[in-house]
Design a protein around this motif. Structure first.
Motif, PDB file in Angstrom:
ATOM      1  N   GLU A  23      11.577 -15.393  -1.939  1.00 38.31           N
ATOM      2  CA  GLU A  23      12.517 -14.557  -2.675  1.00 38.31           C
ATOM      3  C   GLU A  23      11.829 -13.730  -3.763  1.00 38.31           C
ATOM      4  OE1 GLU A  23      15.582 -17.085  -4.132  1.00 38.31           O
ATOM      5  OE2 GLU A  23      16.502 -17.386  -2.159  1.00 38.31           O
ATOM      6  N   GLU A  24      10.616 -14.087  -4.137  1.00 35.86           N
ATOM      7  CA  GLU A  24       9.889 -13.350  -5.165  1.00 35.86           C
ATOM      8  C   GLU A  24       9.199 -12.103  -4.610  1.00 35.86           C
ATOM      9  OE1 GLU A  24       7.226 -16.228  -6.768  1.00 35.86           O
ATOM     10  OE2 GLU A  24       8.751 -17.157  -8.031  1.00 35.86           O
ATOM     11  N   TYR A  25       9.239 -11.958  -3.282  1.00 35.57           N
ATOM     12  CA  TYR A  25       8.562 -10.821  -2.635  1.00 35.57           C
ATOM     13  C   TYR A  25       9.073  -9.481  -3.138  1.00 35.57           C
ATOM     14  CZ  TYR A  25       7.681  -7.334   0.991  1.00 35.57           C
ATOM     15  OH  TYR A  25       7.351  -6.173   1.666  1.00 35.57           O
ATOM     16  N   GLN A  26      10.403  -9.330  -3.246  1.00 37.03           N
ATOM     17  CA  GLN A  26      10.977  -8.042  -3.657  1.00 37.03           C
ATOM     18  C   GLN A  26      10.512  -7.652  -5.051  1.00 37.03           C
ATOM     19  OE1 GLN A  26      12.803  -5.895  -1.853  1.00 37.03           O
ATOM     20  NE2 GLN A  26      12.679  -7.212  -0.051  1.00 37.03           N
ATOM     21  N   GLU A  27      10.464  -8.599  -5.948  1.00 40.53           N
ATOM     22  CA  GLU A  27       9.992  -8.303  -7.303  1.00 40.53           C
ATOM     23  C   GLU A  27       8.508  -7.936  -7.289  1.00 40.53           C
ATOM     24  OE1 GLU A  27       9.518 -10.466 -11.688  1.00 40.53           O
ATOM     25  OE2 GLU A  27      10.483 -11.534 -10.017  1.00 40.53           O
ATOM     26  N   TRP A  28       7.741  -8.639  -6.458  1.00 36.47           N
ATOM     27  CA  TRP A  28       6.288  -8.420  -6.388  1.00 36.47           C
ATOM     28  C   TRP A  28       5.946  -7.013  -5.907  1.00 36.47           C
ATOM     29  CZ3 TRP A  28       2.905  -7.726  -2.143  1.00 36.47           C
ATOM     30  CH2 TRP A  28       1.535  -7.861  -2.448  1.00 36.47           C
ATOM     31  N   ILE A  29       6.620  -6.529  -4.852  1.00 40.57           N
ATOM     32  CA  ILE A  29       6.264  -5.209  -4.331  1.00 40.57           C
ATOM     33  C   ILE A  29       6.662  -4.084  -5.286  1.00 40.57           C
ATOM     34  CG2 ILE A  29       6.271  -5.851  -1.888  1.00 40.57           C
ATOM     35  CD1 ILE A  29       9.046  -4.493  -1.692  1.00 40.57           C
ATOM     36  N   PRO A  32       3.932  -2.051  -8.995  1.00 38.73           N
ATOM     37  CA  PRO A  32       2.880  -1.313  -8.290  1.00 38.73           C
ATOM     38  C   PRO A  32       1.496  -1.442  -8.915  1.00 38.73           C
ATOM     39  CG  PRO A  32       4.281   0.183  -9.532  1.00 38.73           C
ATOM     40  CD  PRO A  32       4.931  -1.168  -9.600  1.00 38.73           C
ATOM     41  N   ILE A  33       0.500  -1.378  -8.029  1.00 43.24           N
ATOM     42  CA  ILE A  33      -0.902  -1.298  -8.432  1.00 43.24           C
ATOM     43  C   ILE A  33      -1.353   0.119  -8.111  1.00 43.24           C
ATOM     44  CG2 ILE A  33      -3.238  -2.136  -8.024  1.00 43.24           C
ATOM     45  CD1 ILE A  33      -1.987  -4.819  -7.185  1.00 43.24           C
ATOM     46  N   VAL A  34      -1.581   0.923  -9.134  1.00 44.33           N
ATOM     47  CA  VAL A  34      -1.909   2.332  -8.941  1.00 44.33           C
ATOM     48  C   VAL A  34      -3.415   2.483  -8.814  1.00 44.33           C
ATOM     49  CG1 VAL A  34      -1.681   4.672  -9.834  1.00 44.33           C
ATOM     50  CG2 VAL A  34       0.135   2.987 -10.249  1.00 44.33           C
ATOM     51  N   CYS A  35      -3.872   2.547  -7.568  1.00 44.08           N
ATOM     52  CA  CYS A  35      -5.302   2.652  -7.278  1.00 44.08           C
ATOM     53  C   CYS A  35      -5.458   3.402  -5.961  1.00 44.08           C
ATOM     54  CB  CYS A  35      -5.915   1.260  -7.188  1.00 44.08           C
ATOM     55  SG  CYS A  35      -7.680   1.249  -6.805  1.00 44.08           S
ATOM     56  N   VAL A  36      -6.358   4.399  -5.933  1.00 40.38           N
ATOM     57  CA  VAL A  36      -6.544   5.208  -4.723  1.00 40.38           C
ATOM     58  C   VAL A  36      -7.082   4.355  -3.582  1.00 40.38           C
ATOM     59  CG1 VAL A  36      -7.786   7.176  -3.735  1.00 40.38           C
ATOM     60  CG2 VAL A  36      -6.865   7.314  -6.052  1.00 40.38           C
ATOM     61  N   GLU A  37      -7.926   3.387  -3.902  1.00 41.30           N
ATOM     62  CA  GLU A  37      -8.485   2.506  -2.879  1.00 41.30           C
ATOM     63  C   GLU A  37      -7.461   1.437  -2.525  1.00 41.30           C
ATOM     64  OE1 GLU A  37     -12.154   0.553  -1.058  1.00 41.30           O
ATOM     65  OE2 GLU A  37     -12.378   2.049  -2.583  1.00 41.30           O
ATOM     66  N   CYS A 125       4.120  -2.258   1.466  1.00 45.19           N
ATOM     67  CA  CYS A 125       2.748  -1.941   1.050  1.00 45.19           C
ATOM     68  C   CYS A 125       2.694  -0.624   0.293  1.00 45.19           C
ATOM     69  CB  CYS A 125       1.823  -1.904   2.260  1.00 45.19           C
ATOM     70  SG  CYS A 125       2.242  -0.650   3.499  1.00 45.19           S
ATOM     71  N   HIS A 126       3.554   0.319   0.663  1.00 43.68           N
ATOM     72  CA  HIS A 126       3.543   1.624   0.000  1.00 43.68           C
ATOM     73  C   HIS A 126       4.062   1.522  -1.429  1.00 43.68           C
ATOM     74  CE1 HIS A 126       3.685   5.830  -0.785  1.00 43.68           C
ATOM     75  NE2 HIS A 126       5.014   5.878  -0.791  1.00 43.68           N
ATOM     76  N   HIS A 127       5.040   0.667  -1.658  1.00 43.18           N
ATOM     77  CA  HIS A 127       5.537   0.502  -3.024  1.00 43.18           C
ATOM     78  C   HIS A 127       4.572  -0.322  -3.873  1.00 43.18           C
ATOM     79  CE1 HIS A 127       9.545   2.301  -3.611  1.00 43.18           C
ATOM     80  NE2 HIS A 127       9.509   2.369  -2.288  1.00 43.18           N
ATOM     81  N   LYS A 128       3.856  -1.249  -3.251  1.00 41.36           N
ATOM     82  CA  LYS A 128       2.879  -2.049  -4.001  1.00 41.36           C
ATOM     83  C   LYS A 128       1.634  -1.228  -4.330  1.00 41.36           C
ATOM     84  CE  LYS A 128       1.534  -5.818  -5.998  1.00 41.36           C
ATOM     85  NZ  LYS A 128       2.260  -6.317  -7.178  1.00 41.36           N
ATOM     86  N   HIS A 129       1.188  -0.406  -3.379  1.00 39.01           N
ATOM     87  CA  HIS A 129      -0.017   0.421  -3.565  1.00 39.01           C
ATOM     88  C   HIS A 129       0.342   1.880  -3.261  1.00 39.01           C
ATOM     89  CE1 HIS A 129      -2.753  -3.080  -3.859  1.00 39.01           C
ATOM     90  NE2 HIS A 129      -1.902  -3.625  -3.013  1.00 39.01           N
ATOM     91  N   ASN A 203       9.870   9.157  -9.499  1.00 39.06           N
ATOM     92  CA  ASN A 203      10.971   8.468 -10.177  1.00 39.06           C
ATOM     93  C   ASN A 203      11.482   7.315  -9.310  1.00 39.06           C
ATOM     94  OD1 ASN A 203      13.109   8.363 -12.325  1.00 39.06           O
ATOM     95  ND2 ASN A 203      14.428   8.802 -10.578  1.00 39.06           N
ATOM     96  N   HIS A 204      11.528   7.539  -7.983  1.00 38.04           N
ATOM     97  CA  HIS A 204      11.939   6.493  -7.045  1.00 38.04           C
ATOM     98  C   HIS A 204      10.947   5.331  -7.048  1.00 38.04           C
ATOM     99  CE1 HIS A 204      13.157   4.503  -3.310  1.00 38.04           C
ATOM    100  NE2 HIS A 204      11.904   4.622  -2.903  1.00 38.04           N
ATOM    101  N   HIS A 205       9.663   5.643  -7.154  1.00 37.59           N
ATOM    102  CA  HIS A 205       8.646   4.591  -7.128  1.00 37.59           C
ATOM    103  C   HIS A 205       8.600   3.779  -8.418  1.00 37.59           C
ATOM    104  CE1 HIS A 205       6.198   4.668  -3.468  1.00 37.59           C
ATOM    105  NE2 HIS A 205       6.523   5.943  -3.380  1.00 37.59           N
ATOM    106  N   PHE A 206       8.623   4.458  -9.543  1.00 37.14           N
ATOM    107  CA  PHE A 206       8.284   3.799 -10.796  1.00 37.14           C
ATOM    108  C   PHE A 206       9.465   3.551 -11.743  1.00 37.14           C
ATOM    109  CE2 PHE A 206       4.404   6.022  -9.407  1.00 37.14           C
ATOM    110  CZ  PHE A 206       3.558   4.922  -9.302  1.00 37.14           C
ATOM    111  N   ARG A 207      10.654   4.075 -11.408  1.00 35.08           N
ATOM    112  CA  ARG A 207      11.783   3.887 -12.304  1.00 35.08           C
ATOM    113  C   ARG A 207      13.013   3.294 -11.612  1.00 35.08           C
ATOM    114  NH1 ARG A 207      11.442   9.570 -15.815  1.00 35.08           N
ATOM    115  NH2 ARG A 207       9.449   9.098 -16.823  1.00 35.08           N
TER     116      ARG A 207
END
Length: 237
Positions: A23-29, A32-37, A125-129, A203-207
């Motif tokens: 259940e913690e998966y949704q919060e985890w993704i 975000p980790i903002v990194c090009v790699e 994965c896209h929301h996490k990275h 705004n969708h990604h970070f807010r």
């Protein structure tokens, strides 16, 4: 006995770890980790390769195919104005598909091991990275597989002359979507329309992750009431 919280090890392949978050998966993704790699997904080099796609592969592969299917409609007797109208309708159809998939499939709530794993591969994965440049566009192999049932469906719904042009319009809309999506994350637009789209999407990604599902347009967010409000965005920021 209290179960120990699972911690994802970012130095190891992620795909078969994220399911354990439950259940913690949704919060985890949505942290975000903002990194090009981007992270590694699989231990296998073969499967890892299939998850990575350079953005320019999308127009390179699919625009010639768009031209090909439009030529089929032309050979079957449709005029260029008729083909243009059908393509425009196909693009509009794609924008609705884009919105619907993003809202109801990509943002589905999951908590079981395999549901979390599948969702991470599909969109989590896209929301996490969000800046992972090799996982921003849809892999061509997967697109080709999905085109087969779409082609058959269009032949059931449309005439033999109009079906190819309609497929071309939908596919052209998809190419515009993937290229626009990549640009919104990695480009620095100066033109007002794209500046607005970039702000709207980030705004969708970070807010406000449960609003603003349109990528190429906010049209369907306006129609279906998922347009993020200015005050709500300011509060989240």
């Amino acid at each position: 006995m209290v179960a120990e919280r699972f911690t994802v090890d970012l130095d190891k392949p992620l795909v078969f770890q994220v399911g354990h978050l439950g259940e913690e998966y949704q919060e985890w993704i949505h942290q975000p980790i903002v990194c090009v790699e981007g992270p590694r997904f699989f231990q296998s080099d073969f499967w890892e390769f299939l998850t990575r796609t350079v953005w320019w592969a999308i127009p390179t592969i699919w625009l010639p195919f768009v031209c090909y299917v439009l030529s089929i409609s032309a050979r079957k007797g449709l005029t260029f104005p008729q083909i243009g109208l059908i393509v425009a309708f196909g693009v509009l159809t794609w924008t609705l598909l884009e919105y619907t998939l993003h809202r109801f499939l990509f943002h589905i709530k999951t908590k079981s091991y395999w549901a979390n794993t599948a969702h991470y591969l599909l969109h989590g994965c896209h929301h996490k990275h969000p800046q992972d440049g090799l996982r921003l566009v849809f892999p061509p192999t997967a697109t080709a597989i999905l085109l087969v049932p779409l082609w058959k469906l269009l032949h059931l719904l449309a005439t033999p002359a109009t079906a190819p042009a309609l497929l071309g319009g939908i596919l052209f809309g998809y190419v515009m979507y993937d290229c626009t999506h990549y640009y919104l994350h990695h480009g620095q637009p100066k033109e007002p329309t794209f500046k607005h789209l970039k702000k709207y999407h980030l705004n969708h990604h970070f807010r406000i992750q449960n609003k603003g599902y349109g990528i190429t347009s906010s049209l369907w967010d306006k129609v279906f009431g998922t347009l993020p409000g200015i005050k709500a965005a300011e509060k989240k920021s």
